[in-house]
Write an enzyme that holds these catalytic residues in place. Structure first.
Site, short mmCIF file in Angstrom:
data_model
loop_
_atom_site.label_atom_id
_atom_site.label_comp_id
_atom_site.label_asym_id
_atom_site.label_seq_id
_atom_site.Cartn_x
_atom_site.Cartn_y
_atom_site.Cartn_z
N LYS A 80 0.88 25.22 -39.94
CA LYS A 80 0.54 25.23 -41.14
C LYS A 80 1.74 24.89 -41.99
O LYS A 80 3.14 25.04 -42.01
CB LYS A 80 0.74 27.06 -41.54
CG LYS A 80 0.14 27.84 -42.55
CD LYS A 80 0.00 29.48 -41.84
CE LYS A 80 -0.47 29.64 -43.66
NZ LYS A 80 -0.85 31.35 -43.49
N SER A 155 -5.51 32.85 -45.38
CA SER A 155 -5.03 31.86 -45.93
C SER A 155 -4.83 30.40 -44.52
O SER A 155 -4.56 29.42 -45.23
CB SER A 155 -3.57 32.15 -46.45
OG SER A 155 -2.64 32.29 -45.21
N SER A 179 -5.08 36.30 -42.69
CA SER A 179 -4.87 35.73 -42.28
C SER A 179 -4.94 34.20 -41.14
O SER A 179 -5.08 32.34 -41.56
CB SER A 179 -3.94 34.82 -43.20
OG SER A 179 -4.10 34.97 -44.24
#
Lengths: 487, 95
Positions: A80, A155, A179
Protein backbone atom coordinates in the site's frame (compact mmCIF):
# COMPACT_ATOMS: atom_id res chain seq x y z
CA UNK A 1 0.38 -19.84 -15.31
CA UNK A 2 2.83 -18.63 -12.70
CA UNK A 3 0.77 -15.62 -11.54
CA UNK A 4 -2.11 -17.93 -10.63
CA UNK A 5 -0.15 -19.59 -7.82
CA UNK A 6 -0.78 -18.84 -4.19
CA UNK A 7 2.13 -17.60 -2.08
CA UNK A 8 2.65 -21.07 -0.61
CA UNK A 9 2.36 -22.61 -4.09
CA UNK A 10 5.11 -20.31 -5.30
CA UNK A 11 7.46 -20.97 -2.37
CA UNK A 12 7.13 -24.73 -3.01
CA UNK A 13 8.20 -24.21 -6.63
CA UNK A 14 11.00 -21.82 -5.66
CA UNK A 15 12.29 -24.31 -3.10
CA UNK A 16 12.18 -27.13 -5.67
CA UNK A 17 14.05 -24.85 -8.14
CA UNK A 18 11.20 -25.30 -10.63
CA UNK A 19 10.92 -21.54 -11.03
CA UNK A 20 13.15 -18.61 -10.18
CA UNK A 21 12.22 -15.49 -8.28
CA UNK A 22 12.98 -13.48 -11.43
CA UNK A 23 10.44 -15.55 -13.37
CA UNK A 24 7.87 -15.01 -10.62
CA UNK A 25 8.54 -11.26 -10.56
CA UNK A 26 8.41 -11.08 -14.34
CA UNK A 27 5.11 -13.01 -14.30
CA UNK A 28 3.65 -10.32 -12.00
CA UNK A 29 4.91 -7.53 -14.26
CA UNK A 30 3.48 -9.27 -17.34
CA UNK A 31 0.17 -9.76 -15.58
CA UNK A 32 0.15 -6.09 -14.57
CA UNK A 33 0.85 -5.08 -18.17
CA UNK A 34 -2.04 -7.27 -19.28
CA UNK A 35 -4.74 -6.27 -16.77
CA UNK A 36 -3.79 -3.24 -14.68
CA UNK A 37 -5.01 -0.87 -17.37
CA UNK A 38 -8.47 -2.08 -16.35
CA UNK A 39 -7.92 -2.58 -12.62
CA UNK A 40 -5.68 0.45 -11.85
CA UNK A 41 -4.37 -1.05 -8.62
CA UNK A 42 -0.78 0.16 -9.05
CA UNK A 43 0.21 3.82 -8.87
CA UNK A 44 3.85 3.14 -9.73
CA UNK A 45 6.33 0.29 -10.05
CA UNK A 46 10.11 0.45 -9.91
CA UNK A 47 10.69 -2.49 -12.27
CA UNK A 48 14.49 -2.48 -12.20
CA UNK A 49 14.50 -2.42 -8.41
CA UNK A 50 11.96 -5.29 -8.30
CA UNK A 51 13.91 -7.48 -10.73
CA UNK A 52 17.15 -6.65 -8.91
CA UNK A 53 15.64 -7.85 -5.61
CA UNK A 54 14.43 -11.00 -7.38
CA UNK A 55 17.94 -11.69 -8.71
CA UNK A 56 19.33 -11.26 -5.20
CA UNK A 57 16.74 -13.76 -3.92
CA UNK A 58 17.75 -16.21 -6.67
CA UNK A 59 21.38 -15.84 -5.62
CA UNK A 60 20.40 -16.55 -2.01
CA UNK A 61 18.42 -19.62 -3.09
CA UNK A 62 21.39 -20.84 -5.15
CA UNK A 63 23.61 -20.39 -2.10
CA UNK A 64 21.32 -22.72 -0.17
CA UNK A 65 19.12 -20.31 1.81
CA UNK A 66 15.85 -21.98 2.69
CA UNK A 67 12.22 -21.03 3.21
CA UNK A 68 12.44 -22.52 6.69
CA UNK A 69 14.74 -19.65 7.61
CA UNK A 70 13.29 -17.06 5.21
CA UNK A 71 9.63 -17.95 4.58
CA UNK A 72 9.18 -15.32 1.85
CA UNK A 73 12.44 -15.89 -0.01
CA UNK A 74 11.92 -14.79 -3.61
CA UNK A 75 8.20 -13.99 -3.26
CA UNK A 76 6.93 -10.76 -4.92
CA UNK A 77 4.78 -8.82 -2.43
CA UNK A 78 3.28 -5.40 -3.10
CA UNK A 79 2.74 -2.51 -0.69
CA UNK A 80 0.00 0.00 0.00
CA UNK A 81 1.25 3.50 -0.82
CA UNK A 82 1.82 4.43 2.84
CA UNK A 83 4.76 2.21 3.79
CA UNK A 84 8.22 3.75 3.91
CA UNK A 85 10.66 1.77 1.76
CA UNK A 86 14.00 3.48 1.31
CA UNK A 87 14.29 5.43 -1.94
CA UNK A 88 10.69 4.67 -2.96
CA UNK A 89 7.68 7.02 -2.97
CA UNK A 90 5.07 6.99 -0.21
CA UNK A 91 2.38 9.29 -1.54
CA UNK A 92 -0.57 7.94 0.46
CA UNK A 93 -2.50 8.58 -2.78
CA UNK A 94 -2.33 12.28 -1.93
CA UNK A 95 -1.05 15.25 -3.92
CA UNK A 96 0.43 16.87 -0.82
CA UNK A 97 3.46 14.58 -0.67
CA UNK A 98 4.68 15.65 -4.10
CA UNK A 99 7.87 13.82 -5.07
CA UNK A 100 8.54 12.45 -1.60
CA UNK A 101 10.98 9.52 -1.41
CA UNK A 102 11.33 7.64 1.88
CA UNK A 103 14.71 8.16 3.55
CA UNK A 104 14.50 4.83 5.40
CA UNK A 105 12.86 1.40 5.57
CA UNK A 106 10.00 1.09 8.06
CA UNK A 107 10.00 -1.93 10.37
CA UNK A 108 7.43 -3.93 8.39
CA UNK A 109 9.43 -3.37 5.20
CA UNK A 110 12.65 -4.36 6.93
CA UNK A 111 11.09 -7.52 8.39
CA UNK A 112 9.64 -8.53 5.03
CA UNK A 113 13.04 -7.98 3.40
CA UNK A 114 14.69 -10.04 6.16
CA UNK A 115 12.20 -12.82 5.38
CA UNK A 116 13.35 -12.69 1.74
CA UNK A 117 10.37 -10.92 0.13
CA UNK A 118 10.72 -9.04 -3.15
CA UNK A 119 8.86 -5.79 -2.36
CA UNK A 120 7.48 -3.95 -5.36
CA UNK A 121 4.84 -1.45 -6.44
CA UNK A 122 2.88 1.30 -4.76
CA UNK A 123 -0.76 0.29 -4.43
CA UNK A 124 -3.59 2.78 -4.73
CA UNK A 125 -5.66 3.68 -1.66
CA UNK A 126 -8.07 6.26 -0.37
CA UNK A 127 -6.03 9.36 0.39
CA UNK A 128 -4.32 8.89 3.78
CA UNK A 129 -6.39 5.71 4.22
CA UNK A 130 -9.58 7.75 4.63
CA UNK A 131 -12.34 6.03 2.73
CA UNK A 132 -14.03 2.79 1.78
CA UNK A 133 -13.75 2.71 -2.01
CA UNK A 134 -10.41 4.20 -3.27
CA UNK A 135 -12.55 6.96 -4.78
CA UNK A 136 -10.77 9.38 -2.44
CA UNK A 137 -7.42 8.72 -4.14
CA UNK A 138 -5.99 11.89 -5.72
CA UNK A 139 -4.87 9.71 -8.64
CA UNK A 140 -8.16 8.08 -9.62
CA UNK A 141 -9.96 5.07 -8.24
CA UNK A 142 -9.09 1.40 -8.62
CA UNK A 143 -11.66 -0.96 -10.10
CA UNK A 144 -13.07 -4.18 -8.71
CA UNK A 145 -11.71 -7.11 -10.78
CA UNK A 146 -15.10 -8.86 -10.51
CA UNK A 147 -16.95 -5.91 -12.04
CA UNK A 148 -14.90 -2.97 -13.26
CA UNK A 149 -17.85 -0.59 -12.80
CA UNK A 150 -17.71 -1.23 -9.07
CA UNK A 151 -15.30 -0.13 -6.36
CA UNK A 152 -12.78 -2.55 -4.82
CA UNK A 153 -13.52 -1.18 -1.34
CA UNK A 154 -11.02 0.74 0.72
CA UNK A 155 -8.96 2.12 1.95
CA UNK A 156 -6.58 -0.77 0.99
CA UNK A 157 -8.56 -1.15 -2.26
CA UNK A 158 -5.46 -1.30 -4.48
CA UNK A 159 -4.11 -4.16 -2.34
CA UNK A 160 -7.32 -6.18 -2.59
CA UNK A 161 -7.74 -5.49 -6.31
CA UNK A 162 -4.10 -6.48 -7.03
CA UNK A 163 -4.50 -9.78 -5.15
CA UNK A 164 -7.87 -10.53 -6.77
CA UNK A 165 -6.44 -9.70 -10.21
CA UNK A 166 -3.44 -11.98 -9.46
CA UNK A 167 -0.90 -9.20 -9.99
CA UNK A 168 1.13 -10.18 -6.90
CA UNK A 169 1.42 -13.11 -4.48
CA UNK A 170 0.16 -11.07 -1.55
CA UNK A 171 0.04 -7.46 -0.47
CA UNK A 172 0.40 -5.46 2.72
CA UNK A 173 -2.24 -2.96 3.80
CA UNK A 174 -3.44 -1.17 6.91
CA UNK A 175 -6.76 -1.37 8.75
CA UNK A 176 -8.04 1.52 10.88
CA UNK A 177 -11.78 0.80 10.75
CA UNK A 178 -11.96 -2.06 8.27
CA UNK A 179 -9.54 -0.92 5.56
CA UNK A 180 -8.11 -4.42 5.05
CA UNK A 181 -11.18 -6.57 5.75
CA UNK A 182 -13.76 -4.53 3.80
CA UNK A 183 -11.83 -4.46 0.48
CA UNK A 184 -10.85 -8.12 0.96
CA UNK A 185 -14.57 -8.92 1.26
CA UNK A 186 -15.50 -6.84 -1.77
CA UNK A 187 -12.73 -8.36 -3.94
CA UNK A 188 -13.03 -11.98 -2.75
CA UNK A 189 -9.67 -12.36 -1.03
CA UNK A 190 -8.48 -12.93 2.52
CA UNK A 191 -7.67 -9.90 4.69
CA UNK A 192 -6.34 -10.00 8.23
CA UNK A 193 -6.27 -7.20 10.79
CA UNK A 194 -3.97 -8.21 13.64
CA UNK A 195 -4.43 -7.20 17.27
CA UNK A 196 -3.39 -3.64 18.03
CA UNK A 197 0.30 -3.81 18.99
CA UNK A 198 1.03 -7.06 17.12
CA UNK A 199 2.77 -5.40 14.16
CA UNK A 200 5.00 -2.32 14.38
CA UNK A 201 3.68 0.94 12.94
CA UNK A 202 7.16 2.48 12.58
CA UNK A 203 7.53 3.70 9.00
CA UNK A 204 3.79 3.55 8.29
CA UNK A 205 2.19 6.93 7.62
CA UNK A 206 -0.28 7.38 10.47
CA UNK A 207 -4.00 8.02 10.13
CA UNK A 208 -5.37 7.25 13.62
CA UNK A 209 -2.58 6.00 15.84
CA UNK A 210 -4.68 4.15 18.42
CA UNK A 211 -6.56 2.23 15.70
CA UNK A 212 -4.12 1.64 12.80
CA UNK A 213 -2.72 -1.87 12.31
CA UNK A 214 -0.73 -3.36 9.44
CA UNK A 215 -1.92 -6.65 7.94
CA UNK A 216 -1.82 -8.92 4.87
CA UNK A 217 -4.22 -9.41 1.95
CA UNK A 218 -3.80 -12.77 0.23
CA UNK A 219 -5.45 -15.46 -1.90
CA UNK A 220 -5.94 -17.82 1.05
CA UNK A 221 -5.67 -18.10 4.83
CA UNK A 222 -2.35 -19.96 4.85
CA UNK A 223 -0.71 -17.12 2.94
CA UNK A 224 -2.00 -14.58 5.48
CA UNK A 225 -0.57 -16.74 8.27
CA UNK A 226 2.83 -16.73 6.52
CA UNK A 227 2.88 -12.95 6.06
CA UNK A 228 1.64 -12.24 9.59
CA UNK A 229 4.41 -14.39 11.04
CA UNK A 230 7.02 -12.49 9.04
CA UNK A 231 5.74 -9.04 10.10
CA UNK A 232 4.82 -9.55 13.77
CA UNK A 233 6.75 -8.84 16.90
CA UNK A 234 7.92 -6.16 19.26
CA UNK A 235 9.75 -3.17 17.84
CA UNK A 236 11.64 -0.71 20.05
CA UNK A 237 10.85 1.98 17.43
CA UNK A 238 7.10 1.70 18.16
CA UNK A 239 6.30 2.16 21.85
CA UNK A 240 2.78 0.76 21.27
CA UNK A 241 4.04 -2.53 19.84
CA UNK A 242 3.59 -5.29 22.37
CA UNK A 243 6.42 -7.52 23.61
CA UNK A 244 4.51 -10.80 23.19
CA UNK A 245 5.77 -14.03 21.65
CA UNK A 246 5.01 -14.65 17.98
CA UNK A 247 3.63 -18.16 17.43
CA UNK A 248 4.33 -20.17 14.28
CA UNK A 249 0.99 -19.31 12.68
CA UNK A 250 1.45 -21.65 9.71
CA UNK A 251 2.48 -24.67 11.80
CA UNK A 252 -0.59 -24.20 13.99
CA UNK A 253 -3.05 -24.34 11.06
CA UNK A 254 -5.10 -27.47 10.55
CA UNK A 255 -7.79 -29.30 12.41
CA UNK A 256 -11.52 -28.86 12.45
CA UNK A 257 -13.87 -26.74 14.52
CA UNK A 258 -14.79 -29.37 17.12
CA UNK A 259 -15.32 -27.71 20.47
CA UNK A 260 -14.87 -24.20 19.08
CA UNK A 261 -17.51 -21.81 20.38
CA UNK A 262 -18.54 -19.14 17.87
CA UNK A 263 -20.58 -16.15 18.97
CA UNK A 264 -23.30 -14.73 16.75
CA UNK A 265 -23.76 -11.11 17.83
CA UNK A 266 -27.47 -10.44 17.64
CA UNK A 267 -26.93 -6.68 17.11
CA UNK A 268 -24.97 -7.30 13.90
CA UNK A 269 -27.87 -9.04 12.18
CA UNK A 270 -29.70 -5.83 11.46
CA UNK A 271 -32.33 -5.04 8.86
CA UNK A 272 -30.69 -3.67 5.79
CA UNK A 273 -28.25 -6.51 5.19
CA UNK A 274 -28.40 -7.44 1.52
CA UNK A 275 -30.51 -10.65 1.20
CA UNK A 276 -27.83 -12.54 -0.74
CA UNK A 277 -25.18 -11.52 1.82
CA UNK A 278 -27.49 -12.69 4.60
CA UNK A 279 -28.15 -16.03 2.87
CA UNK A 280 -24.42 -16.64 2.29
CA UNK A 281 -23.69 -15.73 5.90
CA UNK A 282 -26.41 -18.05 7.26
CA UNK A 283 -25.00 -20.86 5.11
CA UNK A 284 -21.50 -20.15 6.45
CA UNK A 285 -22.75 -20.37 10.03
CA UNK A 286 -24.37 -23.75 9.21
CA UNK A 287 -21.14 -24.90 7.60
CA UNK A 288 -19.17 -24.03 10.73
CA UNK A 289 -21.71 -25.95 12.80
CA UNK A 290 -21.32 -28.94 10.49
CA UNK A 291 -17.56 -28.73 11.04
CA UNK A 292 -18.10 -29.10 14.77
CA UNK A 293 -18.42 -25.53 16.02
CA UNK A 294 -20.97 -24.62 18.66
CA UNK A 295 -22.91 -21.49 17.76
CA UNK A 296 -23.98 -19.22 20.63
CA UNK A 297 -26.01 -16.08 20.25
CA UNK A 298 -24.26 -13.24 22.09
CA UNK A 299 -25.16 -9.63 22.74
CA UNK A 300 -22.93 -6.68 21.89
CA UNK A 301 -25.28 -3.93 23.06
CA UNK A 302 -23.09 -0.98 22.07
CA UNK A 303 -22.61 -2.03 18.44
CA UNK A 304 -24.88 0.73 17.15
CA UNK A 305 -22.58 3.36 18.68
CA UNK A 306 -19.47 2.06 16.91
CA UNK A 307 -19.58 4.26 13.81
CA UNK A 308 -20.23 7.47 15.78
CA UNK A 309 -17.48 6.65 18.28
CA UNK A 310 -15.07 5.82 15.49
CA UNK A 311 -15.65 9.00 13.52
CA UNK A 312 -14.84 11.08 16.60
CA UNK A 313 -11.80 9.13 17.80
CA UNK A 314 -10.31 8.54 14.34
CA UNK A 315 -10.78 12.11 13.09
CA UNK A 316 -9.43 13.59 16.32
CA UNK A 317 -6.26 11.52 16.00
CA UNK A 318 -6.01 12.27 12.28
CA UNK A 319 -6.23 16.02 12.87
CA UNK A 320 -3.16 15.75 15.11
CA UNK A 321 -1.25 13.26 12.91
CA UNK A 322 -1.78 15.16 9.67
CA UNK A 323 -0.56 18.43 11.19
CA UNK A 324 2.89 17.33 10.00
CA UNK A 325 1.91 17.97 6.37
CA UNK A 326 2.65 21.67 6.47
CA UNK A 327 4.84 22.30 3.41
CA UNK A 328 7.98 22.89 5.45
CA UNK A 329 10.00 19.67 5.62
CA UNK A 330 8.66 17.52 2.79
CA UNK A 331 6.01 17.40 0.12
CA UNK A 332 4.64 20.14 -2.06
CA UNK A 333 4.52 23.71 -0.79
CA UNK A 334 2.08 26.43 -1.85
CA UNK A 335 3.72 29.70 -0.89
CA UNK A 336 2.27 32.39 1.34
CA UNK A 337 3.44 35.72 2.72
CA UNK A 338 3.94 34.30 6.18
CA UNK A 339 4.14 30.81 7.67
CA UNK A 340 0.45 30.87 8.59
CA UNK A 341 -0.77 31.47 5.05
CA UNK A 342 1.83 29.01 3.72
CA UNK A 343 0.31 26.30 5.95
CA UNK A 344 -3.26 27.16 4.96
CA UNK A 345 -2.48 27.35 1.25
CA UNK A 346 -0.38 24.18 1.21
CA UNK A 347 -2.99 22.16 3.10
CA UNK A 348 -5.95 23.71 1.28
CA UNK A 349 -4.44 22.83 -2.09
CA UNK A 350 -2.68 19.58 -1.18
CA UNK A 351 -5.38 17.66 0.70
CA UNK A 352 -8.42 16.17 -1.00
CA UNK A 353 -11.98 16.75 0.10
CA UNK A 354 -12.43 13.77 2.42
CA UNK A 355 -9.14 14.46 4.20
CA UNK A 356 -10.14 18.08 4.75
CA UNK A 357 -13.53 16.97 6.00
CA UNK A 358 -11.99 14.63 8.54
CA UNK A 359 -9.25 16.98 9.74
CA UNK A 360 -11.84 19.72 10.27
CA UNK A 361 -14.18 17.33 12.10
CA UNK A 362 -11.31 16.09 14.26
CA UNK A 363 -10.17 19.63 15.01
CA UNK A 364 -13.73 20.54 16.03
CA UNK A 365 -14.25 17.59 18.41
CA UNK A 366 -10.96 18.43 20.16
CA UNK A 367 -11.55 22.19 20.28
CA UNK A 368 -12.13 24.16 23.43
CA UNK A 369 -15.74 23.88 24.56
CA UNK A 370 -16.48 20.71 22.57
CA UNK A 371 -13.83 18.30 23.83
CA UNK A 372 -15.93 16.88 26.68
CA UNK A 373 -19.12 16.64 24.66
CA UNK A 374 -17.54 14.82 21.74
CA UNK A 375 -14.04 13.43 22.26
CA UNK A 376 -14.22 12.51 25.93
CA UNK A 377 -17.70 11.01 25.50
CA UNK A 378 -16.46 8.98 22.52
CA UNK A 379 -13.52 7.67 24.55
CA UNK A 380 -16.00 6.50 27.20
CA UNK A 381 -18.22 4.91 24.56
CA UNK A 382 -15.08 3.13 23.33
CA UNK A 383 -14.66 1.60 26.79
CA UNK A 384 -18.23 0.29 26.62
CA UNK A 385 -17.61 -1.20 23.16
CA UNK A 386 -14.45 -2.91 24.38
CA UNK A 387 -16.38 -4.33 27.34
CA UNK A 388 -18.90 -5.84 24.90
CA UNK A 389 -16.03 -7.81 23.38
CA UNK A 390 -14.58 -8.82 26.75
CA UNK A 391 -17.95 -10.10 27.88
CA UNK A 392 -18.56 -11.99 24.65
CA UNK A 393 -15.11 -13.60 24.83
CA UNK A 394 -15.92 -14.93 28.31
CA UNK A 395 -18.27 -17.42 26.68
CA UNK A 396 -17.07 -17.80 23.08
CA UNK A 397 -13.72 -18.24 21.28
CA UNK A 398 -14.51 -15.96 18.35
CA UNK A 399 -17.35 -13.99 16.79
CA UNK A 400 -18.80 -14.75 13.36
CA UNK A 401 -20.38 -11.91 11.33
CA UNK A 402 -20.73 -10.69 7.77
CA UNK A 403 -17.78 -8.41 6.87
CA UNK A 404 -19.87 -5.82 5.02
CA UNK A 405 -23.67 -5.51 4.83
CA UNK A 406 -23.66 -5.48 1.01
CA UNK A 407 -21.46 -6.50 -1.93
CA UNK A 408 -19.28 -4.00 -3.85
CA UNK A 409 -21.19 -0.86 -4.80
CA UNK A 410 -20.97 1.06 -8.05
CA UNK A 411 -18.43 3.85 -8.37
CA UNK A 412 -19.92 7.23 -7.55
CA UNK A 413 -22.88 5.74 -5.67
CA UNK A 414 -21.91 7.03 -2.23
CA UNK A 415 -19.53 9.86 -3.07
CA UNK A 416 -21.93 12.68 -2.26
CA UNK A 417 -23.07 11.18 1.01
CA UNK A 418 -20.09 10.63 3.31
CA UNK A 419 -22.30 9.32 6.09
CA UNK A 420 -23.59 6.46 3.90
CA UNK A 421 -19.98 5.65 2.99
CA UNK A 422 -19.06 5.56 6.69
CA UNK A 423 -21.92 3.17 7.44
CA UNK A 424 -20.46 0.55 5.08
CA UNK A 425 -17.84 -0.05 7.80
CA UNK A 426 -20.44 -0.84 10.45
CA UNK A 427 -19.33 -4.47 11.03
CA UNK A 428 -15.58 -3.87 10.93
CA UNK A 429 -15.16 -0.72 13.02
CA UNK A 430 -15.77 -2.05 16.54
CA UNK A 431 -12.85 -4.50 16.24
CA UNK A 432 -10.44 -1.56 15.83
CA UNK A 433 -11.99 0.33 18.73
CA UNK A 434 -11.63 -2.74 20.96
CA UNK A 435 -8.12 -3.37 19.57
CA UNK A 436 -8.70 -7.03 18.83
CA UNK A 437 -8.01 -9.09 15.69
CA UNK A 438 -10.27 -9.94 12.74
CA UNK A 439 -10.17 -11.70 9.41
CA UNK A 440 -12.36 -11.59 6.31
CA UNK A 441 -12.53 -14.45 3.83
CA UNK A 442 -14.85 -15.32 0.94
CA UNK A 443 -18.09 -17.16 1.79
CA UNK A 444 -19.97 -17.03 -1.49
CA UNK A 445 -21.06 -14.86 -4.38
CA UNK A 446 -24.09 -12.88 -5.41
CA UNK A 447 -25.80 -14.24 -8.51
CA UNK A 448 -26.20 -11.34 -10.96
CA UNK A 449 -23.66 -9.82 -11.27
CA UNK A 450 -21.30 -12.33 -9.63
CA UNK A 451 -19.70 -10.45 -6.72
CA UNK A 452 -17.79 -11.85 -3.73
CA UNK A 453 -19.33 -11.94 -0.25
CA UNK A 454 -17.13 -11.72 2.85
CA UNK A 455 -17.33 -13.64 6.12
CA UNK A 456 -15.69 -12.12 9.18
CA UNK A 457 -14.31 -13.83 12.28
CA UNK A 458 -13.25 -11.63 15.20
CA UNK A 459 -10.83 -13.16 17.69
CA UNK A 460 -9.48 -12.52 21.16
CA UNK A 461 -6.61 -10.05 21.61
CA UNK A 462 -3.38 -11.75 20.44
CA UNK A 463 -5.51 -14.74 19.42
CA UNK A 464 -4.46 -14.62 15.75
CA UNK A 465 -3.37 -18.25 15.83
CA UNK A 466 -6.82 -19.53 16.79
CA UNK A 467 -8.48 -16.99 14.47
CA UNK A 468 -6.43 -18.30 11.54
CA UNK A 469 -7.20 -21.92 12.52
CA UNK A 470 -10.94 -21.20 12.49
CA UNK A 471 -10.80 -19.34 9.18
CA UNK A 472 -8.61 -22.05 7.65
CA UNK A 473 -10.97 -24.83 8.73
CA UNK A 474 -13.92 -23.03 7.14
CA UNK A 475 -11.95 -22.14 4.01
CA UNK A 476 -10.70 -25.69 3.42
CA UNK A 477 -14.25 -27.04 3.65
CA UNK A 478 -15.61 -24.61 1.05
CA UNK A 479 -14.75 -23.83 -2.60
CA UNK A 480 -14.95 -20.02 -2.46
CA UNK A 481 -11.25 -19.23 -2.11
CA UNK A 482 -10.44 -21.06 -5.35
CA UNK A 483 -12.65 -18.81 -7.48
CA UNK A 484 -10.89 -16.08 -9.51
CA UNK A 485 -12.19 -13.01 -11.27
CA UNK A 486 -12.11 -13.35 -15.06
CA UNK A 487 -10.20 -10.45 -16.55
CA UNK B 1 -30.13 17.34 11.59
CA UNK B 2 -27.63 20.16 11.24
CA UNK B 3 -25.47 21.38 14.08
CA UNK B 4 -26.15 25.11 14.22
CA UNK B 5 -23.05 25.76 16.37
CA UNK B 6 -20.71 24.61 13.67
CA UNK B 7 -18.65 27.49 12.27
CA UNK B 8 -16.72 26.04 9.33
CA UNK B 9 -14.52 29.12 8.83
CA UNK B 10 -13.43 29.16 12.44
CA UNK B 11 -12.59 25.44 12.56
CA UNK B 12 -10.88 25.37 9.14
CA UNK B 13 -8.70 28.20 10.39
CA UNK B 14 -7.78 26.23 13.53
CA UNK B 15 -6.89 23.30 11.26
CA UNK B 16 -4.78 25.59 8.99
CA UNK B 17 -6.72 24.66 5.88
CA UNK B 18 -7.71 27.30 3.31
CA UNK B 19 -11.12 26.48 1.82
CA UNK B 20 -12.78 27.93 -1.25
CA UNK B 21 -16.31 29.37 -0.73
CA UNK B 22 -17.74 26.30 -2.51
CA UNK B 23 -15.85 23.95 -0.23
CA UNK B 24 -17.01 25.91 2.81
CA UNK B 25 -20.63 25.51 1.79
CA UNK B 26 -20.37 21.82 0.89
CA UNK B 27 -18.18 20.67 3.80
CA UNK B 28 -20.09 22.83 6.29
CA UNK B 29 -23.35 21.18 5.29
CA UNK B 30 -21.91 17.63 5.30
CA UNK B 31 -20.17 18.13 8.64
CA UNK B 32 -23.45 19.40 10.09
CA UNK B 33 -25.07 16.10 9.04
CA UNK B 34 -22.20 14.03 10.47
CA UNK B 35 -22.29 15.92 13.77
CA UNK B 36 -26.02 15.32 13.87
CA UNK B 37 -25.35 11.60 13.50
CA UNK B 38 -22.61 11.42 16.15
CA UNK B 39 -24.94 13.13 18.64
CA UNK B 40 -26.32 9.61 18.94
CA UNK B 41 -23.69 9.13 21.65
CA UNK B 42 -25.72 11.45 23.90
CA UNK B 43 -28.14 8.52 24.34
CA UNK B 44 -25.45 6.59 26.21
CA UNK B 45 -25.14 6.66 29.98
CA UNK B 46 -21.40 7.05 30.51
CA UNK B 47 -21.55 7.87 34.20
CA UNK B 48 -18.55 6.38 35.95
CA UNK B 49 -17.08 4.97 32.71
CA UNK B 50 -13.34 5.51 32.30
CA UNK B 51 -12.28 7.02 28.96
CA UNK B 52 -10.11 4.78 26.80
CA UNK B 53 -7.23 6.17 24.72
CA UNK B 54 -5.58 2.88 23.76
CA UNK B 55 -6.77 -0.69 23.42
CA UNK B 56 -3.59 -2.20 24.85
CA UNK B 57 -2.33 0.20 27.49
CA UNK B 58 1.39 -0.12 28.07
CA UNK B 59 2.79 1.94 30.93
CA UNK B 60 6.24 3.54 31.16
CA UNK B 61 7.66 2.28 27.90
CA UNK B 62 11.26 3.36 28.21
CA UNK B 63 14.45 2.55 26.41
CA UNK B 64 18.05 2.86 27.44
CA UNK B 65 19.30 6.43 27.04
CA UNK B 66 22.09 5.78 24.58
CA UNK B 67 23.40 7.43 21.42
CA UNK B 68 22.21 5.73 18.24
CA UNK B 69 22.70 6.60 14.58
CA UNK B 70 20.00 8.63 12.85
CA UNK B 71 19.47 9.55 9.21
CA UNK B 72 22.12 11.95 7.89
CA UNK B 73 21.33 15.63 7.38
CA UNK B 74 21.33 15.40 3.57
CA UNK B 75 18.75 12.60 3.70
CA UNK B 76 16.59 14.56 6.15
CA UNK B 77 16.69 17.60 3.86
CA UNK B 78 16.32 15.71 0.59
CA UNK B 79 12.52 16.04 0.51
CA UNK B 80 12.38 19.71 1.57
CA UNK B 81 10.48 22.05 -0.76
CA UNK B 82 13.14 24.74 -0.08
CA UNK B 83 16.49 24.32 1.63
CA UNK B 84 19.87 26.03 1.82
CA UNK B 85 22.99 25.73 3.98
CA UNK B 86 21.63 22.67 5.74
CA UNK B 87 18.41 24.47 6.76
CA UNK B 88 14.73 24.40 5.81
CA UNK B 89 13.79 27.74 4.25
CA UNK B 90 10.50 29.29 5.43
CA UNK B 91 8.88 32.72 4.97
CA UNK B 92 10.06 35.47 7.28
CA UNK B 93 8.75 34.97 10.81
CA UNK B 94 9.97 38.09 12.64
CA UNK B 95 10.11 41.66 11.37
Amino acid sequence: MLHELTLSGLTAKLAAKEVSSREAMQACLDRIDAVDGQVNAFMSIDRDDALGQADAADAALAKGNTHAAQPLLGVPISLKDLFCAKGQPANCSSKILGNFLSPYDGTVVRKLRDAGAVLFGRLNMDEFAMGSSTENSAFGRSNNPWDLERVPGGSSGGCAAAVAAQECFGSIGTDTGGSIRQPAALCGCVGLKPTYGRVSRFGVVAFASSLDQVGPLTKDVRDSATLLGAMSGHDPHDSTSVPADVPDYVAELGGDLKGIKLGLPREFLIDGIDPEVRAAFDAAVKQCEALGAEIHEVSMPHTEYGVATYYIVATAEASANLARFDGIRYGDRVDGDDPFSLYCNTRGRGFGEEVKRRIILGTYVLSSGYYDAYYLRAQKARTLIKRDFEQAFETVDALITPTVPAPAFKAGEKMDDPLQMYLSDIFTISCNLAGTCGISLPCGFTSEPKLPIGLQFLGKPFGESQLLQIAHAYEQATPWHTERASL
Amino acid sequence: MADTDFDIQYVANLARIALTPDEEAKLGHQLGDILGYVKKLEELDVTGVEPMAHAVPLANVLRADEVRPSIPQEAALANAPKQANGLFIVPKIVE
